[in-house]
Design a protein around this motif. Structure first.
Motif: not given
Ligand SMILES: NC(=O)c1ccc[n+]([C@@H]2O[C@H](COP(=O)([O-])OP(=O)(O)OC[C@H]3O[C@@H](n4cnc5c(N)ncnc54)[C@H](O)[C@@H]3O)[C@@H](O)[C@H]2O)c1
Length: 506
Positions: A197-201, A251-257, A259-272
């Motif tokens: 449920a916390g994915r949306g925010y 992980a959640i995005y991949e585990q749900f095959y 699912e576009p609702r959980f698509r992560p952001s390239p911004i976060a990956r760059q900052r990491l």
């Protein structure tokens, strides 16, 4: 296995780090005998001493009587060998988050404990079913997922895999209640309830940032002051640390095959990749000095310059609170059927952007500004289209801020900030219900306790109204053409039937 046999539970805790200690504390406080075991020599004894000093501290602060503190401390014992967990009626593991380690541990434990003993895992991200599959008796394995810090986060997810016996779930629920925690039942799916449920925010907030709709601090301010979240999504990301959040999002995005609702952001990956993890590196979305977040300036309110304000008659009828507010702020209203030559055209989009509203009503875009009609109290959001002139933007800002309510001015976005983020949270919550992962009540209960949201996702949807949330999502879906905004069937049906989103299927 029966419930009656285990009125006197003995709980073994394997892995006595941060989580293991917390679980030991609440179990001992709940009157349950606890045996601690850690693979690191001396680790379990260290944990016992730490929990005992927590009891002493609680007693010194008057939060626990000294008799209760002593009795709780006396319930803690230490095992040097795994075989000393023989008498346990339940073992909870909180060891490293690795499937092979957890599976091997349960396999070893099966050779030690009785057939009735429950094996529970505190995993956050692994499949309970995959861990159970390593066991000779997978029916006795369940998830028992606590949140950190355990004594303060008073909710625990009890997770059943496809082979988990119902009596195992029931007994864990009884134990959770004795520990003073609220148990919620979930089926074994990625993220269970709370982390799902916390994915949306945060993902929708990152999406807003990725679309250059507003700076991160403005998005935080709108969601905190306007929508009532305790912490903004970027403040939350900084607190958790991108080294934890980004892998969890992926992980959640991949585990749900995917699912576009959980698509992560390239911004976060760059900052990491850049090491901008958050508080722990002194720099995340915000900068920190000695643990204190930097002050972020809010845009100054421009001097008031009044233009007649034109509001479409239909929108005005649909949003009486806006018309009233404008009167209260002393706006001179242009009541013409069409806006006068100098009038500020105020539109009130639901799930739409200002450009679409201006085009649909054939308004002069340079004089058109959007106001989020759903959030008018803690913080008001104004939205411009690419052609809005600074003069009209500033006039709207000054007018809407003239009673000292904070105003945020953002770029065009289908659904502003709060509508988008809330509709996303509600939609994901609805889909958790649709998938039968948990009951509607347990979804809301676990999210309010586990994430500290002002309401659970379903109650949040009910407050706006299912039909309004559906309209926001349909408009967003239409504008962006992105399946991440497709409404859940749970939401669609309850909106059509005009019933609460908490209504279960018969
Ligand atoms: N930290 C959190 O916020 C959080 C929240 C929910 C769930 N969890 C889950 O709880 C588990 C533990 O997390 P933590 O933060 O307490 O970790 P931690 O590193 O603080 O503690 C892990 C402990 O397990 C011990 N250990 C490792 N392998 C072992 C083995 N084979 N047998 C016995 N002991 C072993 C380590 O010595 C250490 O003391 C993980 O599965 C994690 O996903 C953590």
């Amino acid at each position: 296995m029966s419930t009656e046999q285990h009125t006197t539970e003995v709980i073994g805790i394997v892995g006595t780090g941060l989580m293991g200690r917390g679980i030991a504390q609440i179990a001992a406080q709940g009157g349950i005998e606890v045996i601690l075991y850690d693979i690191r020599p001396g680790g379990a004894e260290e944990a016992r001493a730490a929990v005992v000093s927590t009891f002493e501290m609680l007693a010194s602060k008057g939060k626990l009587t000294s008799e209760r503190a002593e009795a709780a401390a006396a319930r803690l014992s230490v095992a040097v060998e795994l075989t000393e967990l023989k008498s346990c009626s339940i073992v909870v593991e909180a060891v490293v988050e690795k499937l092979e380690v957890k599976g091997e541990l349960f396999r070893q434990l099966e050779a030690v404990v009785s057939e009735q003993c429950i094996l529970a895992t505190n995993t956050s991200s692994l499949s309970v079913t995959a861990i159970a599959a390593k066991c000779a008796r997978p029916a006795r394995v369940a998830g028992f997922h606590f949140f950190s810090p355990v004594p303060l986060m008073k909710v625990v997810e009890v997770i059943a895999g496809p082979l988990t016996q119902q009596v195992v779930v029931d007994r864990l629920i009884g134990i959770a209640n004795r520990m003073g925690h609220t148990p919620v039942r979930a089926s074994d799916t990625p993220g269970f309830i709370v982390n799902h449920a916390g994915r949306g925010y945060v993902t929708e907030a990152l999406r807003l940032l990725g679309e250059s709709i507003a700076p991160h601090a403005e998005i935080d301010r709108i969601l905190r002051l306007g929508a009532g979240f305790r912490m903004g999504p970027f403040e939350l990301l900084d607190l958790t640390g991108l080294d934890v959040s980004q892998p969890a999002m992926e992980a959640i995005y991949e585990q749900f095959y995917q699912e576009p609702r959980f698509r992560p952001s390239p911004i976060a990956r760059q900052r990491l990749a850049a090491g901008l993890l958050g508080r722990k590196t002194q720099r995340g979305f915000y900068r920190y000095e000695n643990g204190q977040k930097e002050e972020t300036s809010t845009p100054a309110v421009p001097p008031r310059e009044d233009f007649p304000v034109w509001l479409d008659a239909g929108q005005s009828r649909e949003n009486p609170a806006v018309a009233e507010l404008l009167k209260k702020l002393g706006a001179s209203l242009d009541n013409g059927e069409r806006p006068g030559d100098t009038s500020l055209c105020l539109v009130l989009p639901i799930g739409r952007d200002v450009t679409t509203c201006a085009a649909a009503a054939d308004l002069d875009p340079t004089r058109t500004v959007g106001l989020d009609p759903l959030f008018l109290t803690g913080c008001r959001t104004l939205m411009t289209n690419p052609l809005t002139s600074n003069k009209y933007r500033d006039a709207a800002h000054a007018l809407l801020a003239s009673d000292s309510v904070p105003v945020a001015v953002i770029h065009d976005s289908a659904g502003f900030v709060s509508q988008r983020v809330i509709a996303t949270i509600v939609n994901i919550g609805c889909d958790i219900a649709q998938q039968g992962i948990a009951t509607p009540e347990d979804i809301d209960r676990s999210v309010t306790l586990g994430l500290g949201y002002p309401f659970g996702p379903l109650a949040m949807g009910d407050r706006l109204g299912a039909q309004l949330v559906l309209r926001i999502l349909d408009e967003m879906h239409d504008f962006y053409g992105d399946p991440r905004y497709r409404p859940s069937p749970w939401l669609k049906r309850r909106a059509l039937l005009d019933v609460s989103l908490l209504t279960p299927d018969n």
